[in-house]
Design an enzyme around this catalytic site. Structure first.
Site, PDB file in Angstrom:
ATOM      1  CG  ASP A 233      25.715  -9.817   1.293  1.00  0.00           C
ATOM      2  OD1 ASP A 233      25.601 -11.034   1.538  1.00  0.00           O
ATOM      3  OD2 ASP A 233      26.029  -9.379   0.170  1.00  0.00           O
TER       4      ASP A 233
ATOM      5  CG  HIS B  78       0.800   6.557  -2.151  1.00  0.00           C
ATOM      6  ND1 HIS B  78       0.507   6.441  -0.809  1.00  0.00           N
ATOM      7  CD2 HIS B  78      -0.384   6.759  -2.771  1.00  0.00           C
ATOM      8  CE1 HIS B  78      -0.801   6.579  -0.634  1.00  0.00           C
ATOM      9  NE2 HIS B  78      -1.360   6.763  -1.805  1.00  0.00           N
TER      10      HIS B  78
ATOM     11  CG  LEU C 105      -1.867  -1.242   1.289  1.00  0.00           C
ATOM     12  CD1 LEU C 105      -2.765  -1.147   2.513  1.00  0.00           C
ATOM     13  CD2 LEU C 105      -2.679  -1.464   0.029  1.00  0.00           C
TER      14      LEU C 105
ATOM     15  CG  MET D 215       7.066   4.070   4.972  1.00  0.00           C
ATOM     16  SD  MET D 215       7.510   3.387   6.578  1.00  0.00           S
ATOM     17  CE  MET D 215       8.108   1.778   6.130  1.00  0.00           C
ATOM     18  CD  GLU D 216       9.279   6.416   0.119  1.00  0.00           C
ATOM     19  OE1 GLU D 216       8.391   5.946  -0.602  1.00  0.00           O
ATOM     20  OE2 GLU D 216       9.022   6.982   1.205  1.00  0.00           O
TER      21      GLU D 216
END
Length: 163
Positions: A126, A75, A73, A111-112
Site C-alpha cells: 500500500d 479463538h 471460528l 494464525m496470529e
C-alpha cells in the site's frame, strides 16, 4: 467429522476449555518483491507516503490482535507479545518480514503470526503502490511453532532463492 463441524455438519468453534493453558509461540514470514530501486528508496526513507517500514510494523502488530475478526471460528486470544521485523535487501529488491507472537493460551498462535506477517506485507504494498503496481507478495509461511500437545515444529530450510 472435522473438529470445526458438529452434529449435522453445523460449523462451531472448537471447545478448548478442557485444555490447560501453555506458552504458545509462532513465527511466520512473508516477502515483498519490489525491485532494487524501490528497495533502496524504502531503505533511504525516500517513499512519498512516508516511513514504509514503520507503518508496516505497526500494521502487522495490530493485525495479530484482529484474527478472530478475520478468520471464522478462530479463538480470541490474549497475546503477550507480538513483534514484526522488516529487513530490506536492496540488491535482491525485497523486503523480508517476520512476525513473532507469544501467548499463554489453550490454542496456538500460528494464525496470529501468519496474519501479522501478511498484513505487514500488504502495508508495504500500500505504501509503495504509487511507485510500482507490479509489487509481488510471496513466500508467506509458518517458520516455527511451539507449545501445546503437538510440541515444537520448525519449517524445513528454505530452498535457495531465485535472483
Amino acid at each position: 467429522m472435522s473438529s470445526h463441524f458438529g452434529p449435522g455438519g453445523k460449523a462451531w468453534m472448537v471447545d478448548v476449555s478442557a485444555k490447560a493453558p501453555t506458552e504458545r509461540r509462532a513465527r511466520a514470514a512473508a516477502r515483498v518483491r519490489l525491485g532494487p530501486a524501490l528497495a533502496a528508496r524504502i531503505a533511504d526513507g525516500d517513499v512519498a507516503k512516508g516511513d514504509v517500514l514503520g507503518v508496516a510494523r505497526l500494521a502487522g502488530i495490530a493485525a495479530t490482535k484482529r484474527v478472530p475478526d478475520l478468520i471464522p471460528l478462530a479463538h480470541p486470544l490474549a497475546l503477550h507479545h507480538a513483534a514484526v521485523d522488516l529487513r530490506v535487501d536492496e540488491s535482491a529488491g525485497v523486503v523480508d518480514i517476520t512476525c513473532e507472537v507469544v501467548a499463554c493460551e489453550r490454542t496456538g498462535v500460528e494464525m496470529e503470526a501468519l496474519t501479522g506477517a501478511t498484513v505487514a506485507a500488504l502495508a508495504v504494498y500500500d505504501m509503495c503502490k504509487g511507485q510500482d503496481k507490479g509489487i509481488v507478495i510471496e513466500a508467506v509461511r509458518l517458520l516455527h511453532k511451539s507449545g501445546g500437545r503437538s510440541g515444537a515444529w520448525d519449517a524445513p530450510a528454505a530452498a535457495p532463492r531465485e535472483v
